[in-house]
Design a protein around this motif. Structure first.
Motif, mmCIF file in Angstrom:
data_model
loop_
_atom_site.group_PDB
_atom_site.id
_atom_site.type_symbol
_atom_site.label_atom_id
_atom_site.label_comp_id
_atom_site.label_asym_id
_atom_site.label_seq_id
_atom_site.Cartn_x
_atom_site.Cartn_y
_atom_site.Cartn_z
ATOM 1 N N ARG A 179 0.840 -1.167 0.000
ATOM 2 C CA ARG A 179 0.000 0.000 0.000
ATOM 3 C C ARG A 179 0.883 1.227 0.000
ATOM 4 N NH1 ARG A 179 -0.021 2.213 5.069
ATOM 5 N NH2 ARG A 179 0.818 0.952 6.741
ATOM 6 N N PRO A 180 0.308 2.405 -0.271
ATOM 7 C CA PRO A 180 1.134 3.595 -0.277
ATOM 8 C C PRO A 180 1.742 3.849 1.087
ATOM 9 C CG PRO A 180 -0.979 3.976 -1.329
ATOM 10 C CD PRO A 180 -1.055 2.646 -0.686
ATOM 11 N N LEU A 181 2.956 4.348 1.118
ATOM 12 C CA LEU A 181 3.665 4.603 2.359
ATOM 13 C C LEU A 181 3.943 6.089 2.492
ATOM 14 C CD1 LEU A 181 6.259 1.714 2.116
ATOM 15 C CD2 LEU A 181 4.114 1.714 3.331
ATOM 16 N N SER A 182 3.862 6.545 3.707
ATOM 17 C CA SER A 182 4.238 7.923 3.956
ATOM 18 C C SER A 182 5.750 8.029 4.006
ATOM 19 C CB SER A 182 3.629 8.391 5.287
ATOM 20 O OG SER A 182 4.165 7.635 6.348
ATOM 21 N N ASP A 183 6.241 9.249 4.083
ATOM 22 C CA ASP A 183 7.687 9.431 4.063
ATOM 23 C C ASP A 183 8.356 8.724 5.225
ATOM 24 O OD1 ASP A 183 7.241 10.915 1.892
ATOM 25 O OD2 ASP A 183 7.689 12.864 2.797
ATOM 26 N N SER A 184 7.678 8.680 6.352
ATOM 27 C CA SER A 184 8.314 8.121 7.552
ATOM 28 C C SER A 184 7.992 6.663 7.773
ATOM 29 C CB SER A 184 7.842 8.910 8.787
ATOM 30 O OG SER A 184 6.441 8.825 8.900
ATOM 31 N N GLU A 185 7.150 6.073 6.880
ATOM 32 C CA GLU A 185 6.721 4.695 7.098
ATOM 33 C C GLU A 185 7.738 3.707 6.577
ATOM 34 O OE1 GLU A 185 2.205 3.110 6.967
ATOM 35 O OE2 GLU A 185 2.822 4.548 5.479
ATOM 36 N N ASN A 186 7.815 2.567 7.246
ATOM 37 C CA ASN A 186 8.593 1.477 6.669
ATOM 38 C C ASN A 186 7.661 0.631 5.836
ATOM 39 O OD1 ASN A 186 7.137 0.322 8.684
ATOM 40 N ND2 ASN A 186 8.866 -0.102 10.007
ATOM 41 N N TYR A 187 8.164 -0.510 5.370
ATOM 42 C CA TYR A 187 7.426 -1.232 4.357
ATOM 43 C C TYR A 187 6.404 -2.190 4.933
ATOM 44 C CZ TYR A 187 10.880 0.903 1.361
ATOM 45 O OH TYR A 187 11.659 1.796 0.703
ATOM 46 N N ASP A 188 6.604 -3.472 4.833
ATOM 47 C CA ASP A 188 5.524 -4.392 5.160
ATOM 48 C C ASP A 188 5.998 -5.448 6.126
ATOM 49 O OD1 ASP A 188 5.596 -6.882 2.589
ATOM 50 O OD2 ASP A 188 7.204 -5.786 3.535
ATOM 51 N N ALA A 189 5.089 -6.334 6.464
ATOM 52 C CA ALA A 189 5.405 -7.413 7.395
ATOM 53 C C ALA A 189 4.989 -8.728 6.782
ATOM 54 C CB ALA A 189 4.664 -7.191 8.701
ATOM 55 N N SER A 190 5.549 -9.802 7.323
ATOM 56 C CA SER A 190 5.230 -11.109 6.754
ATOM 57 C C SER A 190 5.409 -12.164 7.810
ATOM 58 C CB SER A 190 6.163 -11.384 5.578
ATOM 59 O OG SER A 190 5.657 -12.386 4.778
ATOM 60 N N ASP A 201 12.356 -11.848 9.174
ATOM 61 C CA ASP A 201 11.057 -11.460 9.718
ATOM 62 C C ASP A 201 11.001 -11.638 11.224
ATOM 63 O OD1 ASP A 201 10.133 -10.783 7.244
ATOM 64 O OD2 ASP A 201 9.132 -12.683 6.859
ATOM 65 N N ASN A 202 11.736 -12.625 11.724
ATOM 66 C CA ASN A 202 11.746 -12.851 13.162
ATOM 67 C C ASN A 202 12.327 -11.648 13.898
ATOM 68 O OD1 ASN A 202 11.158 -14.647 15.320
ATOM 69 N ND2 ASN A 202 13.342 -15.056 15.556
ATOM 70 N N VAL A 203 13.218 -10.935 13.250
ATOM 71 C CA VAL A 203 13.813 -9.730 13.855
ATOM 72 C C VAL A 203 12.924 -8.512 13.640
ATOM 73 C CG1 VAL A 203 15.763 -8.134 13.770
ATOM 74 C CG2 VAL A 203 16.168 -10.604 13.635
ATOM 75 N N LEU A 204 12.453 -8.340 12.416
ATOM 76 C CA LEU A 204 11.774 -7.087 12.066
ATOM 77 C C LEU A 204 10.278 -7.101 12.343
ATOM 78 C CD1 LEU A 204 13.499 -6.231 8.656
ATOM 79 C CD2 LEU A 204 14.082 -5.399 10.934
ATOM 80 N N GLU A 205 9.658 -8.286 12.385
ATOM 81 C CA GLU A 205 8.205 -8.313 12.433
ATOM 82 C C GLU A 205 7.618 -8.972 13.669
ATOM 83 O OE1 GLU A 205 7.138 -6.563 10.160
ATOM 84 O OE2 GLU A 205 8.693 -6.667 8.636
ATOM 85 N N ASP A 237 21.127 -4.682 17.752
ATOM 86 C CA ASP A 237 21.710 -5.997 17.442
ATOM 87 C C ASP A 237 20.900 -6.703 16.350
ATOM 88 O OD1 ASP A 237 23.659 -5.589 19.309
ATOM 89 O OD2 ASP A 237 22.634 -6.698 20.905
ATOM 90 N N GLY A 238 19.586 -6.611 16.467
ATOM 91 C CA GLY A 238 18.750 -7.238 15.463
ATOM 92 C C GLY A 238 18.919 -6.606 14.090
ATOM 93 N N LEU A 239 19.008 -5.286 14.060
ATOM 94 C CA LEU A 239 19.203 -4.601 12.780
ATOM 95 C C LEU A 239 20.545 -4.970 12.157
ATOM 96 C CD1 LEU A 239 17.808 -1.049 13.649
ATOM 97 C CD2 LEU A 239 16.708 -2.824 12.274
ATOM 98 N N HIS A 240 21.588 -5.082 12.987
ATOM 99 C CA HIS A 240 22.895 -5.499 12.469
ATOM 100 C C HIS A 240 22.826 -6.926 11.914
ATOM 101 C CE1 HIS A 240 25.603 -2.175 13.288
ATOM 102 N NE2 HIS A 240 25.046 -2.010 14.476
ATOM 103 N N ARG A 249 12.642 -10.080 -1.754
ATOM 104 C CA ARG A 249 11.964 -9.576 -0.552
ATOM 105 C C ARG A 249 12.956 -9.297 0.567
ATOM 106 N NH1 ARG A 249 9.535 -11.099 4.137
ATOM 107 N NH2 ARG A 249 7.630 -9.969 4.663
ATOM 108 N N ILE A 250 13.981 -10.137 0.703
ATOM 109 C CA ILE A 250 14.999 -9.887 1.723
ATOM 110 C C ILE A 250 15.765 -8.607 1.405
ATOM 111 C CG2 ILE A 250 17.138 -10.789 2.728
ATOM 112 C CD1 ILE A 250 16.002 -13.604 2.312
ATOM 113 N N VAL A 251 16.090 -8.394 0.129
ATOM 114 C CA VAL A 251 16.759 -7.152 -0.270
ATOM 115 C C VAL A 251 15.851 -5.955 0.011
ATOM 116 C CG1 VAL A 251 17.655 -5.872 -2.257
ATOM 117 C CG2 VAL A 251 18.227 -8.291 -1.968
ATOM 118 N N HIS A 252 14.575 -6.119 -0.270
ATOM 119 C CA HIS A 252 13.592 -5.075 0.047
ATOM 120 C C HIS A 252 13.627 -4.736 1.537
ATOM 121 C CE1 HIS A 252 9.626 -3.200 0.555
ATOM 122 N NE2 HIS A 252 9.325 -4.171 1.389
ATOM 123 N N LYS A 253 13.667 -5.756 2.372
ATOM 124 C CA LYS A 253 13.780 -5.520 3.821
ATOM 125 C C LYS A 253 15.110 -4.877 4.167
ATOM 126 C CE LYS A 253 9.916 -7.426 5.329
ATOM 127 N NZ LYS A 253 8.920 -6.689 6.125
#
Length: 847
Positions: free
Chosen positions: A38-49, A413-417, A425-428, A475-479
């Motif tokens: 869906r459309p995202l605002s400037d500050s929004e991140n993408y999606d979840a799965s 997804d286990n880290v981000l969602e 640490d999760g982002l790294h 999708r992983i690259v997208h994340k």
């Protein structure tokens, strides 16, 4: 006050022939095979799965799990389930089909399927569905399995019917959980349960295999049991594999655990606290000989069961020294008896078979039975060409890499969602996975593009691309771009977004979001991150804003950029042109799609208030509770409210029915259908487009739609056919198409996705006549691009005025209700198409 059925006029078709639509579902995470966006605002991140199904060494809570065979976790529908008709798939339906079709014992699998006959205790729809999947895969795609795996399949064929039945029933349950044999409730189908268990526990040798475990991108080591060893069993025994107190305690019901805790002199209010207390006790005290033996525990049996580290003189278990874990484990297993669970290696192999058969990484018990129940149901299906490709995976290595990519995606997804906001640490960790996947993604991307250039030779299409590791890696690259943004690595993020947009094979539904994010980076960040080349800061900023403007224009011209993103891209274009002081005559004019704000209307009605005596936990409320409830009743959120219908003798009705009656009093006809009318019109208008031949999307003769309808592959695969039909609708030929399909299919009641044959054809023709052709074409285009994602959020009421030649959508809101994101998106789409939309606020009047 008792409720009563409210007879609405036939022209509305409301409440007489249709049930009220279900309550709106909460927004959920998208499926791994889902391309929702869906459309995202400037500050929004993408999606979840959500996570894919996989073997998990979980410790099940037996109190929560229950030993009932119906306690099976159900995932979201697969594409195959979505394409099959709605049939009863519960236990009663299966029992009905099997019991009413007593058969000749001589019928084989295909005979039972063809004649729809089963015999209890000798054949089962579950076993037949399992064997159908296995035989189909081995007949068509046996090159995906090596010698050792083929030997496992032969061992499966050698099992008795009862052994196969037990395995399949456990296969459909919590596969990593232990099951107490004395509590398995399959006696009607299994005469000798112990013999069936023994078959599953019997070890079998395997031939040597040349397969080696490979480390896939994003994995530090190959997962356990992906390669078979020199022998295997179909199931594991508790005597050989349960060693920890935590695992053994999962076998106990709460009352049994309380008894054990009482003997150990520990206390706790619930199962979790009792387990923690037992663990602490086992860590503090030395191992003691335990009392309370059952009568069945004779001296001989005790001696035969003594573990190697048991010291008869001291009555202690050595090795762990002062640890009492072995004492509690032994006591628990003595009470539970033999327990089994499916062997991980064999389970993963059969899971791979089902992945290949169902063309999906998710499947459930219903996936296993729905295809057979659809086959034996007496229904009419559309005419189409069945085509099942046998080269979905060109090699075994690609299949294994696809499985590995799913595991890697789950780790991301286990880290981000799944665990709240990700920490540093999760982002790294996600960034490290992204860096490992990225080079491999580029390589496979080039291979897939080469294969696409030969698509007519190989017979493959967009749908099967979803089973390439590149689809998951994309999708992983997208994340990964999200993580790069969190680390302020905007230059690298911009580069990756550019590469994502340069390919058109994977995740087309996300292209709009990529254009938006890329334009944002160019507008705000890139001027400071790139060489100025003799430009001042102001000139550099303008330079990159012009590039951002071009990016937005490219997005609007990209045929794969979905319509729902156009409004935000148009807004950014307008803002950039004003900042760049573009001459008025050179500015873009989007006046033809300028959104009109929905009209707000308040409708007063009488709401029925009822006293809710039982509380959520079952405790009866006191008078003070009831008083507090009555004061807050008007402001509570959630739940269905009951109103009085002003036009139907003041009978009880829903808030939507009350508002519908108000509009009927103003001369409108209408339905409380939510998305029902739109889906029905789409099914009629695009009937022949839905069933146009596309390779691999019709894999059974019992589908109500192509498999790719609920994916982002549907629209680009039929781009020319869809746009030809959109032009016909836009030019006013919708009613003609509608009546033609109705005349051809109504008598047969053909099972077609979305079409409700109960709607009156006169009403549908009136509705199409009241629609402006361009507006109906726009709505159909949104449905064609994102059928699954746009099925929700359509306003509650659909109204039309035959005399005025106008349609209107109405979103009904009672007090404290707010619009969801999907509802706002649909309101934008409808108003952008020039369709009238109203927000109807139901207000309870004083009585």
């Amino acid at each position: 006050m008792l409720g009563q059925r409210i007879p609405h006029p036939r022209s509305t078709n409301f409440a007489e022939e249709y049930q009220l639509p279900p309550a709106k579902r909460l927004k959920r995470l998208d499926n791994i095979n889902d391309s929702s966006s869906r459309p995202l605002s400037d500050s929004e991140n993408y999606d979840a799965s959500p996570r894919p199904p996989s073997w998990r060494n979980e410790v099940a809570d037996s109190e929560a799990e229950s030993d009932d065979e119906d306690s099976i976790p159900h995932a979201s529908q697969t594409e195959l389930e979505s394409a099959l008709p709605l049939v009863k798939t519960d236990k009663e339906a299966i029992a009905e089909y099997e019991a009413t079709r007593a058969a000749d014992d001589s019928l084989d699998l295909h005979g039972r399927l063809g004649q729809r006959k089963w015999v209890q205790g000798k054949s089962s729809i579950y076993v037949d569905a399992f064997n159908l999947a296995l035989e189909t895969v081995l007949d068509e795609e046996s090159h995906l399995f090596d010698e050792a795996e083929t030997a496992v399949f032969q061992r499966w064929r050698d099992l008795s019917y009862e052994g196969q039945y037990l395995y399949v029933r456990l296969f459909l349950r919590k596969t990593a959980a232990w099951h107490r044999v004395n509590r398995l409730k399959y006696y009607s189908d299994i005469a000798d349960l112990n013999a069936a268990v023994g078959e599953l526990l019997r070890p079998c040798p395997l031939p040597e295999t040349t397969a080696t475990a490979r480390i896939a991108p994003g994995e530090s080591e190959p997962p356990k049991d992906t390669i078979l060893s020199d022998s295997f069993t179909l199931a594991d025994s508790s005597e050989d594999h349960i060693e920890s107190l935590e695992e053994a305690s999962s076998l106990l019901m709460l009352e049994e655990l309380k008894t054990l805790a009482k003997e150990a002199k520990v206390q706790g209010k619930n199962k979790v606290e009792l387990l923690e207390a037992l663990k602490k006790t086992s860590q503090k005290q030395g191992g003691l000989g335990w009392s309370g033996l059952k009568r069945s525990d004779t001296e001989d049996s005790m001696k035969s069961e003594q573990p190697a580290d048991y010291d008869e003189e001291t009555n202690l278990w050595n090795g762990a020294g002062t640890n009492r874990d072995s004492h509690f484990v032994r006591k628990i297993l003595s009470n539970t008896g033999t327990c089994i669970r499916l062997s991980s290696a064999a389970f993963k192999l059969f899971e791979r078979v089902h992945l290949v058969f169902y063309r999906s990484t998710e499947w459930t018990e219903k996936s296993l039975t729905t295809i057979i129940l659809a086959r034996i149901s007496r229904r009419n299906f559309p005419d189409y060409i069945v085509s099942r490709s046998t080269n979905i995976f060109r090699s075994r290595s690609l299949l294994l890499e696809f499985e590995a990519s799913i595991r890697t995606q789950f780790a991301v997804d286990n880290v981000l969602e799944f665990n709240g906001t990700a920490n540093q640490d999760g982002l790294h960790k996600v960034k490290e996975i992204f860096e490992e996947v990225y080079p491999r993604w580029l390589t496979i991307l080039a291979e897939e593009q080469d294969k696409e250039d030969r698509v007519y030779e190989s017979g493959e299409g967009a749908y099967l691309r979803r089973f390439s590791p590149a689809w998951v890696y994309t999708r992983i690259v997208h994340k990964g771009t999200y993580v790069l943004g969190r680390f302020k690595e905007h230059k690298r993020e911009h580069q990756v977004l550019t590469e994502l947009l340069s390919q058109h094979l994977f995740h087309a539904a996300r292209r709009g979001a990529w254009y938006q994010r890329k334009a944002l980076l160019e507008e705000h960040y890139m001027w400071a991150l790139t060489p100025h080349e003799d430009r001042s800061d102001g000139q550099q900023q303008k330079h990159w804003k012009r590039i951002a403007l071009c990016t937005c224009e490219d997005g609007l011209q990209d045929r794969d950029c979905h319509l729902i993103y156009h409004h935000d891209l148009q807004k950014r274009i307008g803002k950039l042109e004003r900042q760049l002081k573009v001459a008025k005559r050179h500015q873009h004019d989007f006046g033809h799609v300028r959104l009109a704000k929905p009209i707000e209307r308040s409708v007063e009605g009488t709401r029925v208030e009822r006293e809710r005596t039982p509380s959520r936990n079952g405790r009866r409320r006191s008078s003070t509770d009831v008083a507090a409830t009555s004061t807050t009743n008007n402001t509570r959120r959630g739940g269905k409210t009951v109103w009085l219908d002003p036009l139907e003798s003041h009978g009880e009705c829903s808030v939507e029915a009350m508002c519908l009656s108000h509009y009927r009093s103003l001369g409108w006809k209408g339905y409380h259908s939510e998305g029902g009318i739109i889906r029905t019109l789409f099914g009629y208008l695009f009937y022949d487009v839905l069933f146009t031949y596309i390779p691999n999307v019709f894999q059974t003769p019992f589908q109500t739609c192509p498999l790719d309808l609920h994916t982002d592959a549907f629209y680009p695969s039929r781009f020319s056919e869809i746009h030809q039909r959109l032009n016909e609708v836009s030019n006013g030929h919708g009613a003609e198409i509608l009546t033609r399909v109705y005349a051809q299919q109504k008598a047969k009641q053909t099972c077609v996705v979305g079409i409700d044959w109960g709607f009156e054809m006169d009403d549908l023709v009136e509705i199409v006549g009241c629609f402006k052709g361009e507006a109906l074409s726009t709505i159909c285009k949104v449905m064609a691009q994102e059928y699954q994602q746009r099925g929700g959020g359509i306003p509650d009421l659909f109204l039309w005025d035959p005399e005025g030649g106008e349609v209107m959508f109405v979103e009904v809101k009672s007090e404290n209700d707010r619009l969801s994101d999907t509802q706002r998106l649909w309101i934008d789409v409808l108003t952008g198409a020039g369709v009238r939309v109203e927000l109807c606020n139901a207000v309870a009047k004083a009585v």
